[in-house]
Scaffold this motif. Structure first.
Motif, PDB file in Angstrom:
ATOM      1  N   HIS A   1       1.225  -0.944   0.032  1.00 22.77           N
ATOM      2  CA  HIS A   1       0.342  -0.252  -0.415  1.00 22.77           C
ATOM      3  C   HIS A   1       0.646   1.266  -0.170  1.00 22.77           C
ATOM      4  O   HIS A   1       0.758   2.304  -0.775  1.00 22.77           O
ATOM      5  N   MET A   2       1.632   1.218   0.939  1.00 21.10           N
ATOM      6  CA  MET A   2       2.916   2.088   0.908  1.00 21.10           C
ATOM      7  C   MET A   2       3.425   2.831  -0.657  1.00 21.10           C
ATOM      8  O   MET A   2       3.997   4.126  -1.215  1.00 21.10           O
ATOM      9  N   LYS A   3       3.730   1.729  -0.926  1.00 23.55           N
ATOM     10  CA  LYS A   3       4.366   1.414  -2.404  1.00 23.55           C
ATOM     11  C   LYS A   3       3.600   1.916  -3.581  1.00 23.55           C
ATOM     12  O   LYS A   3       3.601   2.895  -4.174  1.00 23.55           O
ATOM     13  N   ALA A   4       2.398   2.201  -3.712  1.00 22.15           N
ATOM     14  CA  ALA A   4       1.228   2.183  -4.401  1.00 22.15           C
ATOM     15  C   ALA A   4       0.901   3.663  -4.273  1.00 22.15           C
ATOM     16  O   ALA A   4       0.705   4.438  -4.851  1.00 22.15           O
ATOM     17  N   LYS A   5       1.207   3.989  -3.241  1.00 21.16           N
ATOM     18  CA  LYS A   5       0.942   5.727  -2.164  1.00 21.16           C
ATOM     19  C   LYS A   5       2.186   6.547  -3.370  1.00 21.16           C
ATOM     20  O   LYS A   5       2.359   7.442  -4.055  1.00 21.16           O
ATOM     21  N   GLU A   6       3.063   6.177  -2.941  1.00 21.94           N
ATOM     22  CA  GLU A   6       4.208   6.554  -3.891  1.00 21.94           C
ATOM     23  C   GLU A   6       4.331   6.790  -5.095  1.00 21.94           C
ATOM     24  O   GLU A   6       4.804   7.803  -5.029  1.00 21.94           O
ATOM     25  N   ASP A   7       4.234   5.434  -5.372  1.00 21.67           N
ATOM     26  CA  ASP A   7       4.010   5.603  -7.375  1.00 21.67           C
ATOM     27  C   ASP A   7       2.851   6.136  -7.402  1.00 21.67           C
ATOM     28  O   ASP A   7       2.556   5.961  -9.316  1.00 21.67           O
ATOM     29  N   GLY A   8       2.603   6.893  -6.798  1.00 21.93           N
ATOM     30  CA  GLY A   8       0.671   7.495  -7.383  1.00 21.93           C
ATOM     31  C   GLY A   8      -0.071   6.438  -7.903  1.00 21.93           C
ATOM     32  O   GLY A   8      -1.283   7.215  -9.019  1.00 21.93           O
ATOM     33  N   GLN A   9      -0.333   5.520  -7.686  1.00 20.55           N
ATOM     34  CA  GLN A   9      -1.598   4.457  -8.150  1.00 20.55           C
ATOM     35  C   GLN A   9      -3.497   4.554  -7.136  1.00 20.55           C
ATOM     36  O   GLN A   9      -2.788   5.577  -6.354  1.00 20.55           O
ATOM     37  N   THR A  10      -3.996   3.428  -7.638  1.00 22.99           N
ATOM     38  CA  THR A  10      -4.938   4.347  -6.812  1.00 22.99           C
ATOM     39  C   THR A  10      -5.589   2.656  -6.894  1.00 22.99           C
ATOM     40  O   THR A  10      -4.928   1.809  -7.268  1.00 22.99           O
ATOM     41  N   CYS A  11      -6.726   2.487  -5.907  1.00 18.85           N
ATOM     42  CA  CYS A  11      -7.061   1.242  -5.362  1.00 18.85           C
ATOM     43  C   CYS A  11      -7.287   0.239  -6.399  1.00 18.85           C
ATOM     44  O   CYS A  11      -7.300  -0.277  -6.612  1.00 18.85           O
ATOM     45  N   ILE A  12      -7.643   0.082  -7.624  1.00 22.75           N
ATOM     46  CA  ILE A  12      -8.067   0.187  -9.054  1.00 22.75           C
ATOM     47  C   ILE A  12      -7.431  -1.221  -9.409  1.00 22.75           C
ATOM     48  O   ILE A  12      -7.675  -1.754  -9.923  1.00 22.75           O
ATOM     49  N   ASP A  13      -6.092   0.303  -9.197  1.00 26.27           N
ATOM     50  CA  ASP A  13      -5.194  -0.398  -9.790  1.00 26.27           C
ATOM     51  C   ASP A  13      -4.722  -2.516  -9.247  1.00 26.27           C
ATOM     52  O   ASP A  13      -4.036  -2.960 -10.256  1.00 26.27           O
TER      53      ASP A  13
END
Length: 198
Positions: free
Chosen positions: A168-180
């Motif tokens: 989750h923290m990596k996704a946040k850092e990478d600018g991803q969104t939940c549905i990704d």
């Protein structure tokens, strides 16, 4: 001595009392105001009535397919008793986006009328198209419906298992969104779906 130039309020009052063809402007304004309130109340009531799980599953297309899938997920039943129903995930809360989504949903009503997905076989044949459309909508809104309940900053490294927390923290850092990452969280994935990470 009579004042030949009355004040602004008196002039406004006199204007409002003047008759139009038959009724005074004040009467027409008052009636319009009451009718506007009644219209808004009726519109809002209808909008909220169509924003419920009960309304969504009145169509057998939803009741017999995606609703049955949803009932097996954590969004339906969980240890905390918090339930995310159809509109929580598929209808934005903000008024403008909600109205826009309702206008888009009118095409779904057209699908119901024309029998586009009225059998399980027809539904499965269109599942990938329907899912892709919904995923794109959620991606475009930065998964706002998910974020109404889930928040990066509220995720606890102590309470969440370390592997998901790090992801989750990596996704946040990478600018991803939940549905990704969370496609298929409440409904079965289409047979044609290929996970890009595999």
């Amino acid at each position: 001595m009579e004042n030949s130039n009355p004040g602004a309020l008196k002039r406004l009052w006199n204007f409002l009392k003047k008759p139009s063809a038959k009724y005074s402007i004040l009467a027409l304004t008052s009636v319009s105001f009451v009718v506007g309130i009644l219209f808004w109340g009726g519109f809002h009531t209808a909008l909220e009535a169509t924003n419920s799980l009960e309304f969504c599953i009145t169509c057998h297309e939803m009741r017999d397919t995606v609703y049955q899938e949803y009932k097996t997920t954590i969004h339906y039943q969980n240890r905390t008793g918090v339930r995310a129903a159809c509109p929580d995930c598929h209808v934005p809360r903000a008024w403008g986006p909600k109205i826009w989504r309702k206008m888009q949903a009118s095409l779904e009503v057209w699908g119901k009328i024309t029998g586009d997905i009225d059998t399980p076989a027809k539904f499965e044949a269109k599942r990938m198209q329907l899912a892709t459309h919904e995923w794109a909508r959620m991606k475009a809104s930065n998964s706002q419906e998910c974020r109404n309940c889930h928040n990066w900053d509220a995720m606890s490294p102590e309470l969440q298992k370390q592997t998901p927390y790090k992801k989750h923290m990596k996704a946040k850092e990478d600018g991803q969104t939940c549905i990704d990452c969370h496609k298929g969280i409440a409904h079965h994935l289409p047979k044609e779906y290929v996970d890009p990470d595999e």
